[in-house]
Enzyme design. Structure first.
Site, short mmCIF file in Angstrom:
data_model
loop_
_atom_site.label_atom_id
_atom_site.label_comp_id
_atom_site.label_asym_id
_atom_site.label_seq_id
_atom_site.Cartn_x
_atom_site.Cartn_y
_atom_site.Cartn_z
N CYS A 47 -32.86 28.37 27.29
CA CYS A 47 -31.42 28.49 27.11
C CYS A 47 -30.87 29.44 28.16
CB CYS A 47 -31.08 29.04 25.72
SG CYS A 47 -31.50 27.92 24.38
N THR A 48 -29.76 29.07 28.76
CA THR A 48 -29.12 29.93 29.75
C THR A 48 -28.59 31.19 29.07
OG1 THR A 48 -28.51 28.00 31.03
CG2 THR A 48 -27.35 30.04 31.53
#
Length: 145
Positions: A47-48
């Site tokens: 996940c960013t």
């Protein structure tokens, strides 16, 4: 709100601005994740933004898995809320049988989210499914035979 009602609500909304608002509101309604749950072990890779996913397993047979989660990004927090609605409180087999991709399509999210957010959602789903597989394997290994 159950999953079918969520789908109906998303389909009722005319534009994506309203749907994004709903996503953000869903994220705001999530219970606060305690600081002690914001560990590297609970962090979702891929996940960013930061996403933490904590799992609790019931003593029932088959066990039920309960998830709490949080993110530092508003829209991602809404995606977390959808994930929790789809998976929390289910048995490992029910989790593995849940067609989250169809739900994602039914909500129209696959066309509207950025590639990074889609990838992040896929990473969250993968982590939930991996945990479900591990619990199921533990149950199978511990079953009298």
């Amino acid at each position: 709100m159950d999953l079918q009602r969520l789908i109906d609500t998303f389909n009722f909304l005319d534009n994506w601005e309203d749907r994004y608002r709903l996503l953000i509101d869903m994220g705001r309604e999530l219970p606060e994740l305690p600081d002690e749950a914001r560990t590297e072990g609970n962090r979702v890779d891929g996940c960013t933004s930061n996403v933490w996913l904590e799992t609790t397993i019931s003593d029932e047979h088959p066990p039920r898995m309960f998830f709490t989660a949080d993110s530092d990004a508003f829209i991602v927090k809404g995606l977390v809320a959808i994930l929790l609605k789809a998976y929390s409180g289910k048995t490992p087999q029910e989790i593995l049988n849940t067609d989250i991709e169809s739900l994602f399509d039914d909500l129209g999210l696959s066309q509207q989210l950025t590639a990074n957010r889609r990838d992040g959602f896929v990473a969250m789903v993968k982590q939930v499914r991996n945990r479900a597989q591990a619990v199921q394997a533990d149950e199978t290994a511990g079953a009298p035979g």
